[in-house]
Design an enzyme around this catalytic site. Structure first.
Site, PDB file in Angstrom:
ATOM      1  N   SER A 261      -1.619   2.467   1.886  1.00 48.43           N
ATOM      2  CA  SER A 261      -2.218   1.095   1.363  1.00 48.43           C
ATOM      3  C   SER A 261      -1.958   0.456   2.458  1.00 48.43           C
ATOM      4  O   SER A 261      -1.160   0.728   3.452  1.00 48.43           O
ATOM      5  CB  SER A 261      -1.600   0.548   0.339  1.00 48.43           C
TER       6      SER A 261
ATOM      7  N   TYR B 211       6.926  -1.583  -2.964  1.00 45.02           N
ATOM      8  CA  TYR B 211       5.661  -1.294  -2.671  1.00 45.02           C
ATOM      9  C   TYR B 211       5.405  -0.999  -1.339  1.00 45.02           C
ATOM     10  O   TYR B 211       4.824  -0.191  -0.903  1.00 45.02           O
ATOM     11  CB  TYR B 211       4.510  -2.105  -3.557  1.00 45.02           C
TER      12      TYR B 211
END
Length: 263
Positions: free
Chosen positions: A143, A156
């Protein structure tokens, strides 16, 4: 009876979002599908709704946090459908955390178990066989959030930065054997994970558009690709910013919501 000569892709997290869009894109390109999800009934219902040929796909039930289950799904795939040409470790979670909250340490554990251990466990059954064959691609979904740490998003961001480093290490290990390792770093994709965000999401992309670009990046054997490309530019600028400017830029930015917290 001869084996089906069409290529095979193994995809985790196939019940929704990016995973489902990737499954559709590969199917449209003539591939066979090995789809992994916790909610197998949803995947089977979706495939039936799409009118997919049942002979071209199989659905395996596994939670990637359960190492025995996900590695077992990989072995079951090879026994039933053969060694995949592409393996996509897509399953992932995104939950905000506050280190001052004791309960959120468990959130971090779950995030790492899913996004990192689960990714490695997804690849595990296939690595040796692919290297022996001398071909194949292992695809890790990272990501843009892994480029720098964002407020409230420590678990995350850290997990996705780890995906990048892990895949880079694996790429070096597999390269001598003809196996490619592809790292895909999505920006903001319109999925159930991002719809809960309470901050702006520039260059928001639809899952099918992402899947099309991802398919082409995998076919090209790209070592690392940010999708969409505009977010790649943003990521490079963010990485280049001195800390004092980066901190000022993010001052007052809404935090990622925590588990059970109002959106």
């Amino acid at each position: 009876m001869t084996a089906d000569p069409r290529p095979l892709v193994f995809i985790t997290g196939a019940s929704s979002g990016i995973g489902q869009a990737l499954a559709a894109r590969f199917y449209e390109a003539g591939w066979r599908l090995a789809l992994v999800a916790r909610r197998t009934a949803e995947v089977q219902a979706w495939a039936a709704t799409q009118g997919y040929d049942a002979a071209r796909l199989a659905v395996y039930g596994a939670d990637v946090r359960d190492v025995d289950a996900i590695t077992g799904a990989g072995r079951a795939c090879m026994a039933a459908q053969g060694l995949p040409d592409v393996v996509i470790a897509n399953a992932g979670i995104s939950v905000g955390m506050d280190t001052a909250e004791f309960a959120d340490l468990e959130v971090m554990r779950a995030t790492f178990e899913t996004n990192n251990i689960g990714l490695a466990a997804t690849f595990h059954p296939f690595v040796r066989a692919m290297c022996a064959r001398g071909s194949g691609a292992l695809v890790g979904i990272a990501s843009v959030a892994g480029v720098r740490g964002l407020p409230g998003h420590g678990a995350y961001c850290a997990s996705k930065a780890a995906v990048v480093s892990y895949c880079e290490s694996l790429r070096g290990e597999c390269r001598p054997f003809g196996v490619k390792v592809v790292t895909l770093a999505p920006g903001y994709i319109d999925t159930p994970l991002t719809r809960e965000n309470r901050y702006s999401m520039p260059f928001l992309m639809q899952p099918d558009a992402f899947a099309d670009q991802a398919f082409r990046a995998i076919a090209a054997g790209a070592s690392y690709r940010v999708i969409p490309w505009q977010m790649g530019v943003v990521a490079k600028l963010m990485r280049a910013l001195p800390n004092f400017l980066f901190d000022r830029l993010l001052a007052g930015r809404p935090r990622k919501h925590r588990q059970g917290e109002n959106r």
